[in-house]
Write a protein that holds these residues in place. Sequence first.
Motif, PDB file in Angstrom:
ATOM      1  N   MET A   1     -14.213 -25.135  21.337  1.00 35.82           N
ATOM      2  CA  MET A   1     -14.055 -25.626  19.976  1.00 35.82           C
ATOM      3  C   MET A   1     -15.435 -25.929  19.357  1.00 35.82           C
ATOM      4  O   MET A   1     -15.670 -25.631  18.206  1.00 35.82           O
ATOM      5  CB  MET A   1     -13.181 -26.874  20.009  1.00 35.82           C
ATOM      6  CG  MET A   1     -12.704 -27.319  18.667  1.00 35.82           C
ATOM      7  SD  MET A   1     -11.547 -26.244  17.800  1.00 35.82           S
ATOM      8  CE  MET A   1     -10.242 -26.063  18.969  1.00 35.82           C
ATOM      9  N   LEU A   2     -16.291 -26.530  20.168  1.00 34.62           N
ATOM     10  CA  LEU A   2     -17.635 -26.877  19.684  1.00 34.62           C
ATOM     11  C   LEU A   2     -18.413 -25.631  19.281  1.00 34.62           C
ATOM     12  O   LEU A   2     -19.125 -25.638  18.270  1.00 34.62           O
ATOM     13  CB  LEU A   2     -18.372 -27.658  20.768  1.00 34.62           C
ATOM     14  CG  LEU A   2     -19.658 -28.351  20.387  1.00 34.62           C
ATOM     15  CD1 LEU A   2     -19.472 -29.274  19.190  1.00 34.62           C
ATOM     16  CD2 LEU A   2     -20.182 -29.148  21.567  1.00 34.62           C
ATOM     17  N   GLU A   3     -18.241 -24.570  20.036  1.00 30.73           N
ATOM     18  CA  GLU A   3     -18.940 -23.315  19.707  1.00 30.73           C
ATOM     19  C   GLU A   3     -18.433 -22.749  18.382  1.00 30.73           C
ATOM     20  O   GLU A   3     -19.208 -22.204  17.599  1.00 30.73           O
ATOM     21  CB  GLU A   3     -18.761 -22.293  20.844  1.00 30.73           C
ATOM     22  CG  GLU A   3     -19.661 -21.099  20.691  1.00 30.73           C
ATOM     23  CD  GLU A   3     -21.147 -21.462  20.565  1.00 30.73           C
ATOM     24  OE1 GLU A   3     -21.831 -20.791  19.761  1.00 30.73           O
ATOM     25  OE2 GLU A   3     -21.617 -22.389  21.238  1.00 30.73           O
ATOM     26  N   ALA A   4     -17.157 -22.920  18.100  1.00 30.80           N
ATOM     27  CA  ALA A   4     -16.594 -22.449  16.829  1.00 30.80           C
ATOM     28  C   ALA A   4     -17.218 -23.215  15.663  1.00 30.80           C
ATOM     29  O   ALA A   4     -17.515 -22.636  14.612  1.00 30.80           O
ATOM     30  CB  ALA A   4     -15.078 -22.601  16.816  1.00 30.80           C
ATOM     31  N   GLY A   8     -19.847 -21.982  12.342  1.00 35.78           N
ATOM     32  CA  GLY A   8     -19.548 -22.203  10.939  1.00 35.78           C
ATOM     33  C   GLY A   8     -18.079 -22.354  10.593  1.00 35.78           C
ATOM     34  O   GLY A   8     -17.729 -22.361   9.415  1.00 35.78           O
ATOM     35  N   HIS A   9     -17.226 -22.495  11.568  1.00 38.19           N
ATOM     36  CA  HIS A   9     -15.795 -22.658  11.313  1.00 38.19           C
ATOM     37  C   HIS A   9     -15.485 -24.137  11.092  1.00 38.19           C
ATOM     38  O   HIS A   9     -15.273 -24.887  12.046  1.00 38.19           O
ATOM     39  CB  HIS A   9     -14.959 -22.087  12.463  1.00 38.19           C
ATOM     40  CG  HIS A   9     -15.200 -20.632  12.702  1.00 38.19           C
ATOM     41  ND1 HIS A   9     -14.741 -19.664  11.833  1.00 38.19           N
ATOM     42  CD2 HIS A   9     -15.851 -19.988  13.695  1.00 38.19           C
ATOM     43  CE1 HIS A   9     -15.108 -18.474  12.288  1.00 38.19           C
ATOM     44  NE2 HIS A   9     -15.782 -18.641  13.411  1.00 38.19           N
ATOM     45  N   GLY A  14     -12.420 -30.008  12.085  1.00 38.25           N
ATOM     46  CA  GLY A  14     -11.227 -30.772  11.736  1.00 38.25           C
ATOM     47  C   GLY A  14     -10.321 -30.977  12.945  1.00 38.25           C
ATOM     48  O   GLY A  14      -9.752 -32.053  13.134  1.00 38.25           O
ATOM     49  N   VAL A  15     -10.215 -29.958  13.767  1.00 37.50           N
ATOM     50  CA  VAL A  15      -9.415 -30.069  14.991  1.00 37.50           C
ATOM     51  C   VAL A  15     -10.055 -31.078  15.942  1.00 37.50           C
ATOM     52  O   VAL A  15      -9.366 -31.928  16.517  1.00 37.50           O
ATOM     53  CB  VAL A  15      -9.255 -28.690  15.671  1.00 37.50           C
ATOM     54  CG1 VAL A  15      -8.609 -28.829  17.043  1.00 37.50           C
ATOM     55  CG2 VAL A  15      -8.452 -27.753  14.788  1.00 37.50           C
ATOM     56  N   LEU A  16     -11.377 -30.997  16.103  1.00 39.01           N
ATOM     57  CA  LEU A  16     -12.073 -31.977  16.947  1.00 39.01           C
ATOM     58  C   LEU A  16     -11.842 -33.395  16.430  1.00 39.01           C
ATOM     59  O   LEU A  16     -11.582 -34.314  17.203  1.00 39.01           O
ATOM     60  CB  LEU A  16     -13.577 -31.683  16.990  1.00 39.01           C
ATOM     61  CG  LEU A  16     -14.038 -30.579  17.914  1.00 39.01           C
ATOM     62  CD1 LEU A  16     -15.531 -30.314  17.723  1.00 39.01           C
ATOM     63  CD2 LEU A  16     -13.739 -30.925  19.358  1.00 39.01           C
TER      64      LEU A  16
END
Length: 104
Positions: A1-4, A8-9, A14-16
């Motif tokens: 998730m962090l890489e996303a 630039g996503h 928001g998910v984090l």
Amino acid sequence: MLEAVRQGHAEAYGVLFTRRAPTALRVARRRTRDHQMVQDAVQEAFASILAAINAGAGPVGTFTAYLFVSITRHIHRQIGQQSRETLLPDFTDFTGTTFLDFSG
């Protein structure tokens, strides 16, 4: 998730936030009972981490540990600032007070 997030996503951040905010609030509440300071610390931590990621810095390994340290540091800074503030009495009643005139 962090890489996303790094790619630039914005929705990934928001998910984090959605996943980690409840735990972040609990961590902050363990460090202070001041409700406003808890809210500020969590918001500031999430905002500063996003800014760091966007600048090419920020967490490399686990996001959660980085978040908890950011919250703790923010609370410690706030407590330190409060301890340096000097409260003065309310001087709203100046009846009978003589002031020196330095205007001329």
